[in-house]
Design a protein around this motif. Structure first.
Motif, PDB file in Angstrom:
ATOM      1  N   GLY A  92      24.931  34.153  13.881  1.00 30.80           N
ATOM      2  CA  GLY A  92      24.835  35.505  13.311  1.00 30.80           C
ATOM      3  C   GLY A  92      24.358  36.563  14.299  1.00 30.80           C
ATOM      4  N   ASN A  93      23.964  36.147  15.496  1.00 29.82           N
ATOM      5  CA  ASN A  93      23.460  37.099  16.495  1.00 29.82           C
ATOM      6  C   ASN A  93      24.641  37.683  17.282  1.00 29.82           C
ATOM      7  N   LYS A  94      24.899  38.953  17.062  1.00 30.35           N
ATOM      8  CA  LYS A  94      26.060  39.628  17.654  1.00 30.35           C
ATOM      9  C   LYS A  94      25.979  39.663  19.192  1.00 30.35           C
ATOM     10  N   THR A  95      24.780  39.862  19.715  1.00 35.31           N
ATOM     11  CA  THR A  95      24.618  39.928  21.180  1.00 35.31           C
ATOM     12  C   THR A  95      24.990  38.594  21.805  1.00 35.31           C
ATOM     13  N   VAL A  96      24.561  37.502  21.146  1.00 36.19           N
ATOM     14  CA  VAL A  96      24.892  36.169  21.658  1.00 36.19           C
ATOM     15  C   VAL A  96      26.410  35.948  21.590  1.00 36.19           C
ATOM     16  N   GLU A  97      27.007  36.376  20.492  1.00 35.79           N
ATOM     17  CA  GLU A  97      28.483  36.232  20.381  1.00 35.79           C
ATOM     18  C   GLU A  97      29.174  36.993  21.512  1.00 35.79           C
ATOM     19  N   ASN A  98      28.656  38.195  21.823  1.00 31.59           N
ATOM     20  CA  ASN A  98      29.242  38.984  22.919  1.00 31.59           C
ATOM     21  C   ASN A  98      29.035  38.298  24.270  1.00 31.59           C
ATOM     22  N   LEU A  99      27.856  37.704  24.447  1.00 34.41           N
ATOM     23  CA  LEU A  99      27.595  37.012  25.725  1.00 34.41           C
ATOM     24  C   LEU A  99      28.571  35.851  25.907  1.00 34.41           C
ATOM     25  N   ILE A 100      28.763  35.088  24.838  1.00 32.03           N
ATOM     26  CA  ILE A 100      29.665  33.932  24.942  1.00 32.03           C
ATOM     27  C   ILE A 100      31.106  34.403  25.170  1.00 32.03           C
ATOM     28  N   ALA A 101      31.483  35.499  24.504  1.00 32.36           N
ATOM     29  CA  ALA A 101      32.837  36.057  24.727  1.00 32.36           C
ATOM     30  C   ALA A 101      32.973  36.474  26.199  1.00 32.36           C
ATOM     31  N   PHE A 102      31.900  37.035  26.746  1.00 33.46           N
ATOM     32  CA  PHE A 102      31.904  37.462  28.151  1.00 33.46           C
ATOM     33  C   PHE A 102      32.077  36.254  29.081  1.00 33.46           C
ATOM     34  N   MET A 103      31.335  35.179  28.806  1.00 31.67           N
ATOM     35  CA  MET A 103      31.401  33.988  29.665  1.00 31.67           C
ATOM     36  C   MET A 103      32.800  33.347  29.588  1.00 31.67           C
ATOM     37  N   TYR A 105      31.629  24.381  37.276  1.00 30.51           N
ATOM     38  CA  TYR A 105      30.733  25.407  36.715  1.00 30.51           C
ATOM     39  C   TYR A 105      31.168  25.768  35.289  1.00 30.51           C
ATOM     40  N   PHE A 106      32.493  25.840  35.078  1.00 27.28           N
ATOM     41  CA  PHE A 106      32.982  26.262  33.760  1.00 27.28           C
ATOM     42  C   PHE A 106      32.971  25.133  32.730  1.00 27.28           C
ATOM     43  N   ILE A 107      33.306  23.906  33.141  1.00 27.29           N
ATOM     44  CA  ILE A 107      33.472  22.829  32.145  1.00 27.29           C
ATOM     45  C   ILE A 107      32.211  22.568  31.305  1.00 27.29           C
ATOM     46  N   PRO A 108      31.032  22.390  31.938  1.00 28.18           N
ATOM     47  CA  PRO A 108      29.851  22.119  31.091  1.00 28.18           C
ATOM     48  C   PRO A 108      29.476  23.293  30.193  1.00 28.18           C
ATOM     49  N   GLN A 109      29.977  24.475  30.529  1.00 29.28           N
ATOM     50  CA  GLN A 109      29.644  25.644  29.702  1.00 29.28           C
ATOM     51  C   GLN A 109      30.288  25.566  28.313  1.00 29.28           C
ATOM     52  N   LYS A 110      31.400  24.816  28.220  1.00 33.58           N
ATOM     53  CA  LYS A 110      32.100  24.779  26.925  1.00 33.58           C
ATOM     54  C   LYS A 110      31.186  24.236  25.826  1.00 33.58           C
ATOM     55  N   ALA A 111      30.531  23.117  26.097  1.00 32.48           N
ATOM     56  CA  ALA A 111      29.631  22.523  25.100  1.00 32.48           C
ATOM     57  C   ALA A 111      28.412  23.418  24.893  1.00 32.48           C
ATOM     58  N   ARG A 112      27.911  23.985  25.994  1.00 29.84           N
ATOM     59  CA  ARG A 112      26.737  24.857  25.919  1.00 29.84           C
ATOM     60  C   ARG A 112      27.017  26.087  25.031  1.00 29.84           C
ATOM     61  N   GLN A 113      28.244  26.601  25.128  1.00 32.26           N
ATOM     62  CA  GLN A 113      28.601  27.791  24.338  1.00 32.26           C
ATOM     63  C   GLN A 113      28.563  27.490  22.845  1.00 32.26           C
ATOM     64  N   LYS A 114      29.092  26.335  22.476  1.00 40.97           N
ATOM     65  CA  LYS A 114      29.092  25.944  21.052  1.00 40.97           C
ATOM     66  C   LYS A 114      27.657  25.817  20.542  1.00 40.97           C
ATOM     67  N   GLU A 115      26.845  25.119  21.353  1.00 38.08           N
ATOM     68  CA  GLU A 115      25.447  24.868  20.997  1.00 38.08           C
ATOM     69  C   GLU A 115      24.666  26.190  20.885  1.00 38.08           C
ATOM     70  N   PHE A 116      24.927  27.101  21.808  1.00 39.56           N
ATOM     71  CA  PHE A 116      24.195  28.374  21.872  1.00 39.56           C
ATOM     72  C   PHE A 116      24.563  29.260  20.663  1.00 39.56           C
ATOM     73  N   LEU A 117      25.850  29.248  20.315  1.00 37.73           N
ATOM     74  CA  LEU A 117      26.300  30.030  19.156  1.00 37.73           C
ATOM     75  C   LEU A 117      25.672  29.484  17.878  1.00 37.73           C
ATOM     76  N   LYS A 118      25.566  28.149  17.815  1.00 38.77           N
ATOM     77  CA  LYS A 118      24.972  27.510  16.635  1.00 38.77           C
ATOM     78  C   LYS A 118      23.489  27.872  16.526  1.00 38.77           C
ATOM     79  N   LYS A 119      22.803  27.785  17.674  1.00 41.35           N
ATOM     80  CA  LYS A 119      21.368  28.081  17.693  1.00 41.35           C
ATOM     81  C   LYS A 119      21.098  29.534  17.281  1.00 41.35           C
ATOM     82  N   HIS A 120      21.968  30.452  17.734  1.00 41.11           N
ATOM     83  CA  HIS A 120      21.755  31.884  17.460  1.00 41.11           C
ATOM     84  C   HIS A 120      22.765  32.402  16.436  1.00 41.11           C
TER      85      HIS A 120
END
Ligand SMILES: C[S@@+](CC[C@H](N)C(=O)[O-])C[C@H]1O[C@@H](n2cnc3c(N)ncnc32)[C@H](O)[C@@H]1O
Length: 254
Positions: A219-230, A202-217
């Motif tokens: 500057g978005n502080k909420t997204v940064e907080n979500l990724i920090a949470f995950m 469950y955790f391993i595929p999230q690593k790549a997804r987190q990078k991609e999601f941060l790139k897509k969003h």
């Protein structure tokens, strides 16, 4: 500093993050099949409801390992679209139908199902509340099979206790959850913990997804907080995995 909880993030943002991942919670085909093994034979007349199905990883396993037809339900339309597309790709549209709806307001008739399945989702409406409410949609002798966050020990370090109480206020021990199954009118048939490999997968595929999601969003502080949470969820799991995990609870309606 106050820690951020999962409830502070918008439901559609969480689902946008997860719907590109094969699974939205810990689980695996092997454990789904293991749980199915405790349930009587499901003929081609049998009906299964898969509640909080996400993009349908476990739905496809159920369809490939039983004769039954399956109605899979989730609140998030994006996941249901993906589930129906996967069912089509796998040639399972004759057995699987994904619909948008809420687990606590089901569009079903009483006594409609032989089996209600739910992996990693019942906490959204409460373990006791869900088991109570879903029972009327099961035929007599029908089964319920859910995975649910549970404590493995009677006491835990405060850091992990607080984290999970914030996420799932009702979180409890396996023994207590079995007593809830009994109280809500099910015979506990089998209970087993998901292995650590389900969490790693469950955790391993999230690593790549987190990078991609941060790139897509960017500057978005909420997204940064979500990724920090995950990321914190994964760190806490490696630190405290002996204290908690997902547990499969399989019960038969009395
Ligand atoms: C942790 S994910 C599990 C998804 C999938 N079963 C799996 O194991 O990969 C929880 C799912 O419950 C869904 N959900 C949350 N609240 C819901 C509700 N009230 N009714 C239906 N689905 C809900 C979310 O959209 C999400 O897909």
């Amino acid at each position: 500093m106050e820690e951020i909880t999962i409830h502070e993030f918008d439901f559609s943002l969480i689902n946008e993050y997860f719907s590109e991942l094969e699974r939205q919670g810990p689980g695996s085909p092997k454990e789904t099949i293991r749980a199915l093994g405790f349930i009587g034979n499901l003929s081609n007349k049998a009906r299964i409801a898969d509640l909080g199905c996400g993009t349908g990883a476990q739905t496809m396993v159920l369809a490939q390992n039983t004769e039954a037809t399956i109605t899979a339900l989730d609140l998030y339309a994006g996941s249901i679209d993906k589930l129906n597309a996967t069912a089509e790709k796998l040639g399972l549209l004759n057995k699987v139908k994904g619909i948008v709806g809420s687990m606590d307001d089901l569009p079903f008739r009483n006594d409609e199902f032989d089996l209600i399945w739910s992996e990693g989702a019942i906490a959204n409406i409460g373990f006791e509340n869900g088991l109570n409410y879903w029972k009327k949609f099961l035929k007599k002798d029908g089964y319920v099979a859910v995975t649910y966050e549970s404590w493995f020990t009677n006491e835990r370090p405060i850091e992990i206790e607080k984290w999970w109480k914030d996420a799932v206020p009702e979180i409890s021990t396996i023994a207590h959850n079995i007593s809830i199954m009994q109280k809500t009118g099910y015979i506990p048939v089998a209970v087993f913990t998901l292995p650590e490999s389900c969490w790693i997968d469950y955790f391993i595929p999230q690593k790549a997804r987190q990078k991609e999601f941060l790139k897509k969003h960017a500057g978005n502080k909420t997204v940064e907080n979500l990724i920090a949470f995950m990321r914190r969820e994964a760190d806490l799991y490696s630190k405290y995995k002996q204290y908690y995990g997902y547990v499969f609870y399989i019960g038969k309606k009395i």
